[in-house]
Design a protein around this motif. Structure first.
Motif, PDB file in Angstrom:
ATOM      1  N   ALA A  86       0.836  -1.198   0.000  1.00 24.36           N
ATOM      2  CA  ALA A  86       0.000   0.000   0.000  1.00 24.36           C
ATOM      3  C   ALA A  86       0.872   1.250   0.000  1.00 24.36           C
ATOM      4  CB  ALA A  86      -0.913  -0.003   1.216  1.00 24.36           C
ATOM      5  N   ALA A  87       0.400   2.270  -0.696  1.00 27.60           N
ATOM      6  CA  ALA A  87       1.175   3.504  -0.810  1.00 27.60           C
ATOM      7  C   ALA A  87       1.464   4.126   0.555  1.00 27.60           C
ATOM      8  CB  ALA A  87       0.429   4.500  -1.694  1.00 27.60           C
ATOM      9  N   ALA A  88       0.454   4.184   1.423  1.00 28.36           N
ATOM     10  CA  ALA A  88       0.656   4.804   2.738  1.00 28.36           C
ATOM     11  C   ALA A  88       1.691   4.045   3.550  1.00 28.36           C
ATOM     12  CB  ALA A  88      -0.672   4.850   3.494  1.00 28.36           C
ATOM     13  N   ASP A  89       1.663   2.722   3.465  1.00 31.76           N
ATOM     14  CA  ASP A  89       2.651   1.919   4.185  1.00 31.76           C
ATOM     15  C   ASP A  89       4.060   2.171   3.651  1.00 31.76           C
ATOM     16  OD1 ASP A  89       0.609   0.848   5.687  1.00 31.76           O
ATOM     17  OD2 ASP A  89       0.469  -1.000   4.509  1.00 31.76           O
ATOM     18  N   GLN A 126       9.585   4.469   4.394  1.00 28.16           N
ATOM     19  CA  GLN A 126      10.692   5.351   3.997  1.00 28.16           C
ATOM     20  C   GLN A 126      11.012   6.379   5.081  1.00 28.16           C
ATOM     21  OE1 GLN A 126      10.642   6.610  -0.382  1.00 28.16           O
ATOM     22  NE2 GLN A 126       8.533   6.018   0.006  1.00 28.16           N
ATOM     23  N   VAL A 127       9.963   6.955   5.668  1.00 32.08           N
ATOM     24  CA  VAL A 127      10.166   7.950   6.727  1.00 32.08           C
ATOM     25  C   VAL A 127      10.882   7.307   7.908  1.00 32.08           C
ATOM     26  CG1 VAL A 127       9.002   9.433   8.400  1.00 32.08           C
ATOM     27  CG2 VAL A 127       8.226   9.385   6.013  1.00 32.08           C
ATOM     28  N   ALA A 128      10.477   6.096   8.257  1.00 39.01           N
ATOM     29  CA  ALA A 128      11.118   5.389   9.366  1.00 39.01           C
ATOM     30  C   ALA A 128      12.590   5.110   9.079  1.00 39.01           C
ATOM     31  CB  ALA A 128      10.384   4.075   9.639  1.00 39.01           C
ATOM     32  N   THR A 141       6.807   7.846  -3.711  1.00 38.45           N
ATOM     33  CA  THR A 141       5.667   6.923  -3.689  1.00 38.45           C
ATOM     34  C   THR A 141       4.674   7.264  -4.786  1.00 38.45           C
ATOM     35  OG1 THR A 141       5.931   6.595  -1.306  1.00 38.45           O
ATOM     36  CG2 THR A 141       3.801   6.005  -2.267  1.00 38.45           C
ATOM     37  N   GLY A 142       4.430   8.549  -4.984  1.00 39.97           N
ATOM     38  CA  GLY A 142       3.512   8.968  -6.042  1.00 39.97           C
ATOM     39  C   GLY A 142       3.985   8.539  -7.416  1.00 39.97           C
ATOM     40  N   LEU A 143       5.276   8.613  -7.650  1.00 41.63           N
ATOM     41  CA  LEU A 143       5.830   8.198  -8.938  1.00 41.63           C
ATOM     42  C   LEU A 143       5.675   6.690  -9.151  1.00 41.63           C
ATOM     43  CD1 LEU A 143       9.105  10.319  -8.899  1.00 41.63           C
ATOM     44  CD2 LEU A 143       7.063  10.748 -10.280  1.00 41.63           C
ATOM     45  N   ALA A 181       1.905   1.827 -11.208  1.00 43.19           N
ATOM     46  CA  ALA A 181       0.846   0.853 -10.934  1.00 43.19           C
ATOM     47  C   ALA A 181      -0.447   1.215 -11.647  1.00 43.19           C
ATOM     48  CB  ALA A 181       0.605   0.753  -9.423  1.00 43.19           C
ATOM     49  N   ASN A 182      -0.693   2.504 -11.806  1.00 47.58           N
ATOM     50  CA  ASN A 182      -1.924   2.977 -12.440  1.00 47.58           C
ATOM     51  C   ASN A 182      -1.827   3.049 -13.954  1.00 47.58           C
ATOM     52  OD1 ASN A 182      -3.126   3.226  -9.923  1.00 47.58           O
ATOM     53  ND2 ASN A 182      -2.575   5.389  -9.700  1.00 47.58           N
ATOM     54  N   GLY A 183      -0.708   2.600 -14.505  1.00 44.38           N
ATOM     55  CA  GLY A 183      -0.586   2.522 -15.956  1.00 44.38           C
ATOM     56  C   GLY A 183       0.231   3.616 -16.603  1.00 44.38           C
ATOM     57  N   ALA A 184       0.679   4.586 -15.815  1.00 43.97           N
ATOM     58  CA  ALA A 184       1.527   5.638 -16.372  1.00 43.97           C
ATOM     59  C   ALA A 184       2.973   5.156 -16.418  1.00 43.97           C
ATOM     60  CB  ALA A 184       1.430   6.897 -15.524  1.00 43.97           C
TER      61      ALA A 184
END
Length: 276
Positions: free
Chosen positions: A211-214, A219-221, A233-235, A240-243
């Protein structure tokens, strides 16, 4: 004789650019956050002129993308300083979609385009070397590559190709004013990438979608700034969304040959023992 300054001289592309220039017998200075041939700090403008002295061409890299970095100023100010010091050719390592307003490297691209000397912009897709020298190597070594990429596909590009295009742009005249979007020859999923590496190394390696939030919290940890973790994460989620599956002809346009395959990268890297 032309003299070259390579920013990020110990990085994935900078080290390869510097190595090629030196192999050609050309005078090269490298910089990096951990050293290099000359002292150079993007946050210390007083270090710029001495590093640029006598230099005619510069390979530009922005090594840090974060909210605490003034991206609208660092590279643009360096571009102005470089031209004032006599630099006559700039090659910028940029990123996909950096031509759009709001991208961290947009100001850098605009500065290079308006610099008044020869310029070339490189926009590579995801580096194949992220699996062997970068953030995904620990997962490969552990046997589980946990990323929020689902079954999305992307055309990983070999950093050797990026460096070869960069050196051509630094040393040849006909690349001036070009923007090269760089990709590998085909898009593959992270699962397929893991399978290819597993086959080459005779190890069990699997890709696990997370999951993206996880992924952000992980990474922050590990010490990443939250805004950087969210950007990365957005990239990955976009894949995953096809981009990010589109292929580009920048390598062929610049070098007159197709880009290296991911399979060739895996074979060479495994033989060199980078995943042992």
């Amino acid at each position: 004789m032309n003299s070259f300054l390579v920013l990020g001289g110990t990085g994935k592309t900078g080290s390869r650019v510097a190595r090629r220039l030196k192999a050609a017998g050309l005078p090269v200075r490298t910089t990096s956050r951990s050293g290099g041939d000359v002292r150079f700090d993007l946050d210390d403008a007083a270090s710029w002129a001495p590093a640029l002295d006598g230099v005619t061409a510069v390979y530009l890299v922005e090594p840090r993308l974060s909210a605490s970095t003034d991206h609208a100023a660092r590279i643009p100010r360096l571009v102005t300083e470089a031209v004032a010091c006599g630099v006559r050719r700039l090659v910028l390592l940029s990123a996909p979609r950096a031509g759009e307003e709001g991208h961290p490297l947009h100001a850098a691209e605009q500065a290079v385009r308006g610099c008044g000397v020869d310029w070339t912009i490189l926009r590579p897709q995801w580096f194949a070397q992220n699996f062997s020298e970068g953030p995904w190597r620990p997962g490969i070594l552990a046997g589980t590559l946990a990323l929020p990429t689902g079954d999305g596909r992307t055309p990983f590009i070999d950093a050797e190709d990026i460096a070869e295009v960069a050196v051509a742009a630094l040393t040849e005249d006909h690349h001036s004013g070009c923007v090269y979007d760089l990709s590998g020859p085909r898009a593959i999923s992270f699962g397929e990438a893991a399978d290819l590496i597993a086959h080459a190394t005779a190890r069990t390696i699997r890709h696990v979608d997370v999951a993206a939030a996880d992924f952000v919290e992980r990474q922050v940890a590990a010490g990443a700034e939250r805004d950087v973790a969210q950007l990365l994460t957005g990239l990955l989620v976009a894949i995953a969304n096809g981009a990010g599956a589109a292929l580009f002809d920048g390598v062929e346009r610049a070098l007159g040959r197709p880009p290296r395959t991911f399979e060739s990268f895996v074979t060479k890297t495994a033989a060199a023992g980078h995943w042992n």
